[in-house]
Design an enzyme around this catalytic site. Structure first.
Site, short mmCIF file in Angstrom:
data_model
loop_
_atom_site.label_atom_id
_atom_site.label_comp_id
_atom_site.label_asym_id
_atom_site.label_seq_id
_atom_site.Cartn_x
_atom_site.Cartn_y
_atom_site.Cartn_z
N ASP A 184 0.80 -1.22 0.00
CA ASP A 184 0.00 0.00 0.00
C ASP A 184 0.83 1.27 0.00
O ASP A 184 0.32 2.35 -0.24
CB ASP A 184 -0.99 -0.03 1.16
N TYR A 186 -10.35 -0.23 1.88
CA TYR A 186 -9.74 -0.30 3.19
C TYR A 186 -9.17 1.03 3.63
O TYR A 186 -8.75 1.83 2.81
CB TYR A 186 -8.62 -1.35 3.14
#
Lengths: 671, 671
Positions: free
Chosen positions: B321, B405
Site C-alpha cells: 500500500d 480499506y
C-alpha cells in the site's frame, strides 16, 4: 426492597455480621480482618438473574441469602491468635458455616498489623543498634516501610513474620512528603507477629559488580552519595513546567450511561453490574450486550511481583498484591479531575475495621466515558463521501497503592462489543542501597546510591464467560503456513486455520508465531451468517513468564505465573489464581494450577479461563522517582457473536466543539 | 527566506520542476507520476541542522540544494511509455540527474490509470460477455474496483497489467454510497496497460468447502443470496443510535504546541519537523527532546497485504500500500471534529497531476493534543497525599484510503520522552462471491454470498535514530532464567540480563519469551547515574510473520515481512523496506533484505532499524460492513537516556471542568 444479590454489603449488613460473630464467642478477643459479601452460589444466582432478565422478578421471588464472609482472629487466654473464617447469613443473623484455617496458611495482612510493626521496630533495641552503624545527616528521620515477609525459606519455621525496608527522610523542608525512597538504608528488621518482637535485623549487601552475595561493604556515611529526588510539586528544584494548557472534557448533555439500583450500569447496549470486595477491588458481573449474555464475572484475580536480586534476604521480596493484603483494601480514594476527566460516577465501598465495624471507603471506583480516537471509517473514493465515527469507551477504574507502587486497573467497554482489561503500572520503584560508584547486575542505579532491582509483574485476569448462556467451550485457533503443493496450495499463498476444542482442564501458552487465539464459544449457538459457533476471543499477551527457577520458593508459590492461559471447570469460590492464602505461602495451594490438576472435562460446560501476563521490569533511570505508566491491555473481542459490526449504528456526527489552531500558534521563523 | 531543506516542495517549486522536465524533451508526451522533494543527502542536511540547532544559521549559510524528484513516462512516436526518473535542482532550474528505469520494474500506479482502466472495462466486449453470465436484479449497476495486478506468476510475461474486482450496486435508493461490496461478482477483468485492452476476464471460483480450486459453481442469479449491508447513516435500516451524548474536548487557552516556519513543531520539550511525500505520507524529522537529539527520521516505510485464498487468480491479491500507489497519494482530506477532537492544526500537502502541475492536497495531516489517562501517580499512604498527572500526547495523524480499506497512522509523542507509532486498520474488508449456504476454509462468510478472505497486514516502520548524535549501535537485550546454584543463585530468584551489540547488518525476530528488547545506544555517551550508554529502546511486537511459502511470489516480493527487526547501515535514499518498485514485483529488489545482505558493519555508526509487525486477519462477522479499528502500537521509549522521568515536572493540577454525574442518571430500580 432488599439489595441485589451482587450488591456489596451495606454498613448495616457488615455490622450485623460483626455482631453475630462476636456473639458466637465468650471471653475471647475477636480481631477482625475482613467482612464482605460472599457471592451467592452460581446455581442460585443464575436462577435469580434469569428472573431479572426476563422481567419476572417480584418482591416475592426467591433470592439467594445475603451472606457475609468474615475473616478474623480469635485470641483466647493463651494469647495465640487463631485464624477463623465464618459465613453469616445477614438476614437470619446466624452463622451458617465456620472453619478454623489450618496453621499452614496465614491470614492476609491488615494495615493495623503494619502500624504495630512500625511501633515495635521503633522500640526495638536490635533495630536501634543496627541503625547505629550509620551516620545520618542532621535533619534526617528514619522511615520504616513494612512488607510481607515473602515466601519463607523451606529451612525456616513458617511463623507469621513481617519484614520492612528502611529509608531515611530529609525533613529539613518540613514536608512529610519528601521522597524518602531516595535514601535507602541497608537494614531489614523482621518481626515475629505472635510475640510482636523484632527477632532480627537482616543486613543486605550494598555491593555491586564483583562483590559477593554476602559481602558487607557499606560505609557509616550510608546516604552521603544519595540525593533528593522529589516528585511533590513544591519540592521540585525547578518547579513544574508552565507551558501545558488545559485540556477539558465536557459533556454538556451529561453522560450516556445510566446507573440503576446502585450497581447496574447501562450504556450503549451494554448492561452489567459493578461490585467491589477487599480482595479483588472492582469486579464486573452479569455482562450483557443488546439483550445477550457475554460474561458471568470478570475480575483481576491475582498478581505477583518477584524480585531477582539473589542476595539474601532479597529473594523473599515477592508480593502477591491481591492475596497478601487485598487490592480492594489498598484502593485509592479517587478525585474529580485528577484520576479521570469528564462526567464521573464514583462508587463507594465498605471495608472493615479491626473491631469489625464497617468503614465507608468513598470513591473507590470511578466510571466515566472517554474518547479513544476513530472507531471506524470508510471513504468512498468515487464520491468523496467519508463516514467516520469516534470510539467511545466506558471505563470502570480503580487504583491501588502498595507502599511505593501503584496499579491502575480499568475494565473498558466499547461500542463494538469489545471489552479491554487494562493495567497500568506506576508509582515508585522498590529500591535498595548500593555503594557509591558501583553498578550491579541485579538492577539499575536510578539515583545516587539507589539500586532499583530487576523484577517481574505478573497479573492474572479471571474470565468467567457466559457466551449466550453458561455452557461454553474453549477453542484454540491458530494459523499455519502450508507448503506449496499442486493440490491445495499451487501458488504458496494459502495458510490454514486450525481449531481444536479443549476437552480437559489444562494450561497453555501464548504462541504469537502461530497467531494463537483463544475462542470461548457456545457450541449450541451458530452465527446465522458465518455458520460458526458464536464466540468471544482474545489473544493471550505473549509476555515473558516467571523466570525464577521452577524449584525455587518464588516459583512454587506462583504457579499461575508459569503459563499464560489456564482453563478450568467452574467451582463456587474458586476465584484466586495464586490460591486463597498467599501471604507467606511456600507453595501455591488451591490456585489455578491445582484446579487444572483435577482434569475436569471443560467441553460444553461452565468453564473459566484465566490469563496471566505481565512485564519483566528491568528499571530505567526514567522510571525514577515516579515511573511513567507502563500500559498492558488484554483485548476480549466478539468473534462471530454478532451478525455485523455492532458499532455500525454509532452516529458519525461532527463534534462541534473542535477548533482550528489559532494563528498566533503558527509563525514564520526569524531565519 | 528560502524554505527549510525539509519543507515539502511548494506548488511553485513543483511547477518549476515540471517545466524543466518538459523542456528536456522534444515532441514526446510527458506523463507525470510524481514530483516531490528529494530530501538532501544526510551529510549535507546534518551540517545544516547543526547550524540550525546551534543558532548559527544565517541567510548566507550553505544550504542543501532544493531538489525535485520527478517520475514520469516518456511517450515517443512508438507510443510505448518509458519510465524515467530525474532530479531537478529547483533553484538552478536544471536537471541534475536522470535515469530510465529498467523494464524489470514498474512505475507506481496513478489514479488516472485506474480511471482509464474503468473506462476500458466498460467498453470491453470480453467484459460485457462475462457479465452476461449473470442475471442482476433491476436497479443494480456494475461497479469496477481497480486493483494492482499483484505479483505475476513466474510463467507469465511481466507486462504492466491491472486487474479489477467487480461488484453490483443497488441504485434503487439513488444513493451513490450504497455499499456495493455486499454484492460481489465473480469476474476479474485484466487490462494490458500498454495496449489499454482488456485481455482476459478471470473467472474465480465461488465454491466452498469440498469444492475444487477451479470448480465453476456459480449460478446466473449471482447475488440473489446477497443482501444490503450499508454503513451510510441514511441507509441504515434502523438508523443510528440516539443515546450517545456529546463528549467535547475544549482547550480554552489554545493548544500547548507552537508551529514555526510551516513544519517545525515545538511541544512539551519536543521539537521536530513534519514533512509529507506521496509515497510515505507524513514523515517525522530531526526529533529532539529538551535540547538533545533523538531521531533523524521516522516513517512508515511499507506494508503488504497478502491474501490466502489459493484459488487463482486470488493468489495475486497482494497489495503494497505504500509502494504500489503511494500512501501519501491516498491520504484523506481530514475534517474538523471528525478525525480528531480539540484544537487542530492541519498541514496541507502538494501532489502532482498527470501534466506535472502541482495540486494542493488540503488537510492531509492533522496535529493535535490528546489526553491518554493517568501519566504517573503516587500516593503516600502515611500522609494521604496523592500526586497524579495526566498523560498528554501530541499526535501527528494521517489516514489513507485504499479502495475498500483504510489505515490511520499516528506518530504520538508523550511528555515522558516516549514516541509511539500507532496504526489502526479499518474500512471495508476485501470480499468475493461465495455460493449460497456454503462456507470456506479460505475465509469467513460475513454477509450472505460474501466471503471475506483470510489475509495478513504486515507493516514496516523505519527508524533512523540519532541518539545524542548520529553514530549509534544496536544492542539486543534479553532476560534469562538462571538455574538455582549455590554460587550465583542460591534461592533461584535471580535472572540474568544479557546484552549483545550487533556488529553487522542483520535481521532478527521478536522473542517475548526472552523479553527481547532492541536498544539503540550512543556508545560514546554514558548516563551519569546508571553508567549505561544512553539509549532508546523498543520491544518488537511479536506478531505473526508472513505465512506464504518462502518460494511463493507473495513471499519473494515481501522479504521484509519475514523477520521482525532489520538493522542496516544508513544509505541516502534507502527508505523502502520492500524496495523502491513494488508494483508487480516478483521479488523484493533493493529492499531491506538486500540492504542487510551487504553485511555492513553497524557498530558505532549511522544505523537504521526497521521493524515489521502486523496482524493475521481472519475476518470476523463483526468486521462487516465497516470494521471496528484494530490498533497496533510500537512503543519507542527512552532507556537511560535521561537522568530521571522527564515527565516528573508535569503539573498535577486538577482539571476544573470535570463534573460529578447528575442525580437523574442514577435511580433506584423498580424491583
Amino acid at each position: 426492597m432488599p439489595p441485589h444479590p451482587l450488591a456489596i454489603l451495606s454498613e448495616a449488613e457488615t455490622n450485623i455480621a460483626r455482631d453475630v460473630i462476636i456473639a458466637s464467642y465468650g471471653n475471647e478477643v475477636i480481631d477482625f480482618r475482613e467482612i464482605y459479601l460472599q457471592e451467592p452460589p452460581k446455581a442460585q444466582l443464575k436462577e435469580y438473574l434469569a428472573l431479572e432478565h426476563s422481567g419476572r422478578l417480584s418482591p416475592t421471588s426467591p433470592r439467594p441469602a445475603r451472606l457475609a464472609f468474615c475473616q478474623y482472629d480469635v485470641i483466647g487466654s493463651n494469647r495465640v491468635p487463631e485464624f477463623h473464617e465464618s459465613v453469616v447469613d445477614v438476614n437470619l443473623r446466624k452463622r451458617v458455616s465456620h472453619q478454623m484455617v489450618g496453621k499452614q496458611h496465614h491470614a492476609s495482612l491488615t494495615l493495623s498489623e503494619f502500624d504495630t510493626f512500625i511501633e515495635r521496630c521503633k522500640a526495638s533495641t536490635l533495630f536501634q543498634q543496627a541503625l547505629a552503624d550509620f551516620d545520618l545527616p542532621e535533619g534526617f528521620d528514619v522511615v520504616i516501610e513494612p512488607w510481607p515477609y515473602g515466601g519463607p525459606d523451606l529451612t525456616e519455621e513458617n511463623r507469621r513474620y513481617f519484614q520492612a525496608l528502611v529509608f531515611a527522610q530529609d525533613m529539613r523542608s518540613g514536608n512529610p512528603d519528601a521522597n524518602f525512597y531516595s535514601y535507602p538504608l541497608p537494614v531489614i528488621p523482621v518481626m515475629d507477629v505472635l510475640t510482636q518482637e523484632v527477632i532480627r535485623v537482616d543486613r543486605p549487601a550494598t555491593g555491586g559488580k564483583g562483590d559477593g552475595l554476602f559481602d558487607q561493604t557499606f560505609k557509616r556515611d550510608i546516604i552521603g552519595h544519595c540525593k533528593a529526588s522529589d516528585y511533590i510539586p513544591e519540592l521540585l528544584p525547578h518547579g513544574t513546567r508552565q507551558d501545558l494548557k488545559p485540556l477539558n472534557v465536557a459533556q454538556p448533555e451529561g453522560p450516556s450511561f445510566r446507573i440503576t439500583d446502585e450497581s447496574l450500569v447501562e450504556w450503549q447496549k451494554w448492561r452489567f453490574r459493578v461490585a467491589f470486595n477487599p480482595r479483588e477491588g472492582a469486579t464486573i458481573h452479569d455482562v450483557w450486550y443488546d439483550g445477550r449474555s457475554v460474561m458471568y464475572r470478570l475480575s483481576v484475580s491475582e498478581m505477583t511481583v518477584p524480585y531477582a536480586d539473589p542476595r539474601p534476604p532479597f529473594h523473599r521480596k515477592q508480593a502477591f498484591d491481591f492475596g497478601d493484603g487485598g487490592a480492594g483494601n489498598m484502593a485509592n480514594n479517587l478525585s474529580l479531575g485528577c484520576d479521570c476527566l469528564g462526567v464521573i460516577k464514583y462508587f463507594d465501598a465498605v471495608v472493615t475495621g479491626a473491631d469489625g465495624t464497617a468503614k465507608p471507603m468513598p470513591n473507590a471506583i470511578c466510571l466515566h466515558e472517554q474518547d479513544n480516537g476513530i472507531g471506524w471509517k470508510h471513504s468512498n473514493w468515487r464520491t468523496g463521501r467519508a463516514v467516520v465515527t469516534r470510539l467511545r469507551e466506558l471505563v470502570v477504574q480503580f487504583i491501588i497503592t502498595l507502599a511505593n507502587y501503584e496499579y491502575i486497573f480499568a475494565y473498558k467497554f466499547d461500542q463494538a462489543g469489545g471489552i479491554t482489561l487494562e493495567a497500568r503500572a506506576t508509582g515508585i520503584l522498590n529500591v535498595v542501597n548500593i555503594d557509591a560508584n558501583k553498578v550491579s547486575e541485579y538492577g539499575n542505579v536510578v539515583s545516587g546510591g539507589v539500586l532499583a532491582q530487576n523484577h517481574q509483574h505478573i497479573f492474572n485476569v479471571r474470565i468467567d464467560p457466559a457466551i449466550d448462556g453458561h455452557n461454553n467451550s474453549v477453542v484454540v485457533e491458530e494459523s499455519h503456513a502450508v507448503p506449496m503443493n499442486q493440490r491445495t496450495n499451487p501458488n504458496g499463498n494459502f495458510y490454514q486455520i486450525t481449531k481444536s476444542t479443549l476437552e480437559r482442564a489444562c494450561y497453555l501458552d501464548a504462541a504469537p508465531q502461530h497467531n494463537r487465539t483463544i475462542k470461548i464459544i457456545n457450541p449450541h449457538k451458530t452465527n446465522p451468517i458465518s455458520q460458526n459457533p458464536v464466540a468471544y476471543k482474545f489473544q493471550p499477551l505473549p509476555t515473558q513468564l516467571l523466570l525464577a527457577d521452577r524449584q525455587s520458593v518464588q516459583a512454587q508459590r506462583a504457579q499461575f505465573a508459569q503459563h499464560h492461559v489456564w482453563v478450568t471447570k467452574y467451582r463456587d469460590g474458586e476465584l484466586y489464581a495464586g490460591g486463597r492464602y498467599t501471604l507467606q505461602s511456600q507453595v501455591e495451594v488451591d490456585g489455578v494450577a491445582d484446579a487444572v490438576q483435577r482434569g475436569d472435562p471443560v467441553e460444553d460446560t461452565d468453564v473459566v479461563v484465566w490469563n496471566s501476563f505481565g512485564i519483566t521490569h528491568n528499571p530505567r533511570v526514567e522510571d525514577w522517582p515516579v515511573m511513567p505508566v507502563e500500559i498492558f491491555q488484554l483485548m476480549i473481542r466478539p468473534a462471530d457473536f454478532f451478525t455485523a459490526n455492532p458499532a455500525i449504528d454509532v452516529p458519525s456526527s461532527k463534534n462541534v466543539s473542535s477548533r482550528l489552531v489559532p494563528d498566533e500558534c503558527c509563525r514564520k521563523a526569524n531565519i
